[in-house]
Design a protein around this motif. Structure first.
Motif, PDB file in Angstrom:
ATOM      1  N   PHE A 257       5.229   7.129   4.488  1.00 45.32           N
ATOM      2  CA  PHE A 257       5.747   8.017   3.444  1.00 45.32           C
ATOM      3  C   PHE A 257       4.677   8.301   2.413  1.00 45.32           C
ATOM      4  N   TYR A 258       3.968   7.253   1.999  1.00 46.58           N
ATOM      5  CA  TYR A 258       2.917   7.447   1.007  1.00 46.58           C
ATOM      6  C   TYR A 258       1.830   8.358   1.560  1.00 46.58           C
ATOM      7  N   PHE A 259       1.492   8.185   2.826  1.00 49.15           N
ATOM      8  CA  PHE A 259       0.462   9.022   3.447  1.00 49.15           C
ATOM      9  C   PHE A 259       0.850  10.497   3.376  1.00 49.15           C
ATOM     10  N   ILE A 260       2.108  10.798   3.702  1.00 42.93           N
ATOM     11  CA  ILE A 260       2.584  12.187   3.671  1.00 42.93           C
ATOM     12  C   ILE A 260       2.570  12.726   2.239  1.00 42.93           C
ATOM     13  N   MET A 261       3.092  11.941   1.297  1.00 41.97           N
ATOM     14  CA  MET A 261       3.172  12.403  -0.095  1.00 41.97           C
ATOM     15  C   MET A 261       1.788  12.579  -0.705  1.00 41.97           C
ATOM     16  N   GLY A 390       1.279  -9.495   9.537  1.00 41.49           N
ATOM     17  CA  GLY A 390       0.231  -8.538   9.870  1.00 41.49           C
ATOM     18  C   GLY A 390       0.457  -7.191   9.217  1.00 41.49           C
ATOM     19  N   THR A 391       1.699  -6.713   9.260  1.00 38.38           N
ATOM     20  CA  THR A 391       2.020  -5.425   8.662  1.00 38.38           C
ATOM     21  C   THR A 391       1.913  -5.479   7.141  1.00 38.38           C
ATOM     22  N   PHE A 392       2.329  -6.600   6.552  1.00 40.26           N
ATOM     23  CA  PHE A 392       2.212  -6.763   5.098  1.00 40.26           C
ATOM     24  C   PHE A 392       0.750  -6.710   4.661  1.00 40.26           C
ATOM     25  N   VAL A 393      -0.124  -7.445   5.362  1.00 44.13           N
ATOM     26  CA  VAL A 393      -1.552  -7.458   5.015  1.00 44.13           C
ATOM     27  C   VAL A 393      -2.152  -6.065   5.191  1.00 44.13           C
ATOM     28  N   GLY A 394      -1.781  -5.390   6.287  1.00 44.50           N
ATOM     29  CA  GLY A 394      -2.273  -4.030   6.513  1.00 44.50           C
ATOM     30  C   GLY A 394      -1.809  -3.069   5.428  1.00 44.50           C
ATOM     31  N   ALA A 395      -0.523  -3.154   5.056  1.00 44.74           N
ATOM     32  CA  ALA A 395       0.012  -2.282   4.000  1.00 44.74           C
ATOM     33  C   ALA A 395      -0.640  -2.588   2.658  1.00 44.74           C
ATOM     34  N   ALA A 397      -3.686  -3.712   2.169  1.00 48.00           N
ATOM     35  CA  ALA A 397      -5.021  -3.100   2.209  1.00 48.00           C
ATOM     36  C   ALA A 397      -4.928  -1.595   1.986  1.00 48.00           C
ATOM     37  N   PHE A 398      -3.925  -0.972   2.593  1.00 47.03           N
ATOM     38  CA  PHE A 398      -3.730   0.470   2.467  1.00 47.03           C
ATOM     39  C   PHE A 398      -3.517   0.879   1.013  1.00 47.03           C
ATOM     40  N   PHE A 399      -2.609   0.201   0.335  1.00 47.47           N
ATOM     41  CA  PHE A 399      -2.283   0.590  -1.038  1.00 47.47           C
ATOM     42  C   PHE A 399      -3.387   0.192  -2.021  1.00 47.47           C
ATOM     43  N   LEU A 400      -4.063  -0.911  -1.764  1.00 46.44           N
ATOM     44  CA  LEU A 400      -5.173  -1.299  -2.636  1.00 46.44           C
ATOM     45  C   LEU A 400      -6.310  -0.283  -2.572  1.00 46.44           C
ATOM     46  N   ILE A 401      -6.661   0.158  -1.378  1.00 41.05           N
ATOM     47  CA  ILE A 401      -7.737   1.145  -1.232  1.00 41.05           C
ATOM     48  C   ILE A 401      -7.345   2.459  -1.894  1.00 41.05           C
ATOM     49  N   ASN A 402      -6.089   2.861  -1.731  1.00 41.03           N
ATOM     50  CA  ASN A 402      -5.640   4.109  -2.351  1.00 41.03           C
ATOM     51  C   ASN A 402      -5.580   4.024  -3.872  1.00 41.03           C
ATOM     52  N   SER A 403      -5.547   2.815  -4.402  1.00 36.15           N
ATOM     53  CA  SER A 403      -5.510   2.675  -5.861  1.00 36.15           C
ATOM     54  C   SER A 403      -6.898   2.804  -6.482  1.00 36.15           C
ATOM     55  N   LEU A 404      -7.937   2.814  -5.645  1.00 37.63           N
ATOM     56  CA  LEU A 404      -9.306   2.900  -6.149  1.00 37.63           C
ATOM     57  C   LEU A 404      -9.692   4.344  -6.425  1.00 37.63           C
ATOM     58  N   SER A 405     -10.740   4.515  -7.177  1.00 34.89           N
ATOM     59  CA  SER A 405     -11.271   5.852  -7.455  1.00 34.89           C
ATOM     60  C   SER A 405     -12.189   6.269  -6.308  1.00 34.89           C
ATOM     61  N   HIS A 419     -10.230  11.647   1.759  1.00 32.14           N
ATOM     62  CA  HIS A 419     -11.064  10.756   2.572  1.00 32.14           C
ATOM     63  C   HIS A 419     -10.667   9.304   2.317  1.00 32.14           C
ATOM     64  N   LEU A 420     -10.364   8.990   1.064  1.00 34.15           N
ATOM     65  CA  LEU A 420      -9.916   7.644   0.720  1.00 34.15           C
ATOM     66  C   LEU A 420      -8.603   7.319   1.431  1.00 34.15           C
ATOM     67  N   LEU A 421      -7.730   8.312   1.540  1.00 36.71           N
ATOM     68  CA  LEU A 421      -6.458   8.141   2.229  1.00 36.71           C
ATOM     69  C   LEU A 421      -6.682   7.775   3.694  1.00 36.71           C
ATOM     70  N   TRP A 422      -7.635   8.466   4.341  1.00 37.44           N
ATOM     71  CA  TRP A 422      -7.913   8.177   5.749  1.00 37.44           C
ATOM     72  C   TRP A 422      -8.629   6.845   5.924  1.00 37.44           C
ATOM     73  N   LEU A 423      -9.500   6.505   4.986  1.00 35.43           N
ATOM     74  CA  LEU A 423     -10.122   5.178   5.006  1.00 35.43           C
ATOM     75  C   LEU A 423      -9.040   4.102   4.916  1.00 35.43           C
ATOM     76  N   ALA A 424      -8.093   4.305   4.016  1.00 35.78           N
ATOM     77  CA  ALA A 424      -7.012   3.336   3.825  1.00 35.78           C
ATOM     78  C   ALA A 424      -6.138   3.229   5.077  1.00 35.78           C
ATOM     79  N   PHE A 425      -5.888   4.351   5.738  1.00 39.91           N
ATOM     80  CA  PHE A 425      -5.047   4.333   6.937  1.00 39.91           C
ATOM     81  C   PHE A 425      -5.731   3.555   8.060  1.00 39.91           C
ATOM     82  N   ASN A 426      -7.034   3.777   8.246  1.00 35.28           N
ATOM     83  CA  ASN A 426      -7.763   3.018   9.262  1.00 35.28           C
ATOM     84  C   ASN A 426      -7.815   1.538   8.911  1.00 35.28           C
TER      85      ASN A 426
END
Length: 449
Positions: A257-261, A390-395, A397-405, A419-426
């Protein structure tokens, strides 16, 4: 139970026998959405097509949240199959179907507040809401057959049979397409016709699955009574496994959901680019899901049978196929990424911008292979807490990376956020893989003690 076991065949043939029908089933899924879009796209009002997109998203969220019914049922059934406990196999399915009935009845009873909540989450335009409401009010009656088909699909997979759910999926989609065409073009219905076609197809799919269940496995159901399925101890284990899977699904939904928004905030062009690149990920998931199902069925079966040698053969065999296919996907995206873009869109602007994001598509198979295969192995083991972690740790990482500038990674302020969004998804996929890999190696010696 022996008459329902496959004749012992080489492990790689068993893997392909399970994986290929699952891949075919996955491929049929987007066909239905494509036909619905095509039908509504010719109704003369763009709101209908938009309403289908929103309505489909609503039910995707609902069904995705309860996808634990497929995984939990599949893993526990595979173990019972490996133990040659046919009564427990049947009891697991009864528990799952009772759970489906309870969930569906609750959703139907609470459909009004549920619709308001989903509208608040997705926030479509006011002009769309009455049309979406009509679609929702009809499709909500397909909740039980949809959830029951999740449970039945998991049960068939656990019974080492992916051909039956493939057949049901294909026939259900054919029925849906034919009924939608009949209601819209012959009976001149609008959004109601598309929704009614969907609901009737869901019930038809459930009926077909029941007929196939009785035809293929009817003999093992003699003497099975409901009372045997709802013993307290067994129900406690069933809900323990599935409640953990439910929490895991919440994290999956939150990430998507966050990825889409976040993509939508970048404007229509970025949203289109993300949609195109995401199709390359989805294509990969269709194949990897098939091998994850094979891992689930075979690892669960041999874990239940306490056969460590065949368990390792099954797991290593699935990993070998996964690595080969991941290498092929990665190579094809490196060499033919622009070809994929040309196939997916005619918009020159979208294609040009999407080229900048192709490296993220190239990384997806490498980062994601472990997330799929470990999920399959862990479902077979009913190691649901490991999946949740595993999913918690992955999520996380996803939200922490997206919180960065974006400047943190020397990315442009204009396009860097995407680009940050795609980095976070990977990173999300990779950290899921790494966490479950660590859990496996810490606990592998305890599974067969």
């Amino acid at each position: 139970m022996s008459e329902y076991r496959h004749i012992e065949i080489p492990m790689h043939r068993q893997i392909l026998r399970l994986a290929i029908p699952s891949i075919v089933s996955n491929i049929t899924v987007p066909l239905l959405g494509l036909v619905d879009v095509a039908i509504t796209g010719h109704m003369g009002d763009a709101r209908y097509m938009a309403a289908i997109a929103v309505g489909s998203m609503l039910f995707n969220v609902i069904y995705w949240l309860f996808s634990f019914l497929r995984f939990g049922t599949g893993g526990m059934t595979a173990q019972a199959y490996g133990e040659s406990d046919e009564r427990e196999c049947c009891a697991i399915l009864l528990r799952a179907l009772l759970t489906c009935l309870l969930i569906a009845a609750t959703l139907v009873a609470l459909q009004a507040p549920l619709f308001r909540l989903l509208m608040w989450m997705i926030a479509p335009g006011e002009a769309l809401q009455p049309i979406v409401r009509t679609y929702f009010s009809i499709c909500i009656w397909g909740t039980f057959p949809s959830l029951a088909l999740y449970a039945l699909t998991g049960w068939f997979v656990g019974m080492q049979n992916t051909a039956l759910p493939m057949t049901v999926s294909i026939l259900q989609n054919v029925v849906n397409i034919l009924l939608s065409l009949l209601f819209v073009y012959a009976l001149h219905m609008k959004i109601e016709g598309v929704a009614l076609g969907t609901v009737l197809a869901q019930w038809s799919g459930l009926l077909m699955a029941y007929v196939m269940l009785r035809w293929r496995y009817g003999a093992i159901w003699h003497g099975i009574v409901l009372r045997s399925a709802i013993k307290l101890h067994e129900m406690r284990r069933f809900f323990s496994v599935n409640s953990t899977l439910f929490l895991r699904t919440v994290f999956l939904v939150a990430v998507n959901f966050y990825f889409i928004m976040a993509g939508a905030k970048g404007g229509d062009e970025i949203l289109s680019v993300n949609s195109v690149i995401m199709q390359m990920f989805i294509l990969y998931t269709y194949v990897m899901d098939g091998f994850a199902y094979a891992a689930e069925a075979l690892c669960g079966r041999y874990y239940g049978a306490r056969d460590k040698v065949k368990f390792r053969l099954a797991m290593n065999g699935v990993w070998l196929w996964a690595i080969i296919l991941t290498a092929l996907f990665t190579l094809s995206y490196v060499v033919g990424g622009n070809v994929f873009l040309n196939l997916l869109t005619d918009d020159e602007g979208v294609r040009l911008v999407a080229q900048d994001y192709l490296p993220w598509a190239v990384l997806i198979p490498i980062c994601g292979v472990g997330a799929f295969i470990w999920d399959g192995v862990f479902v077979g083991l009913t190691e649901t807490k490991g999946m949740l972690l595993g999913t918690f740790v992955g999520a996380l990482a996803f939200f922490l990376i997206n919180s960065l500038s974006p400047s943190t990674f020397n990315l442009s302020p204009l396009t860097g956020s995407n680009h940050l969004l795609w980095l976070a998804f990977n990173a999300y996929l990779l950290f899921r893989s790494i966490t479950q890999h660590i859990i496996w190696h810490k606990k592998k010696n305890f599974y067969f003690t």
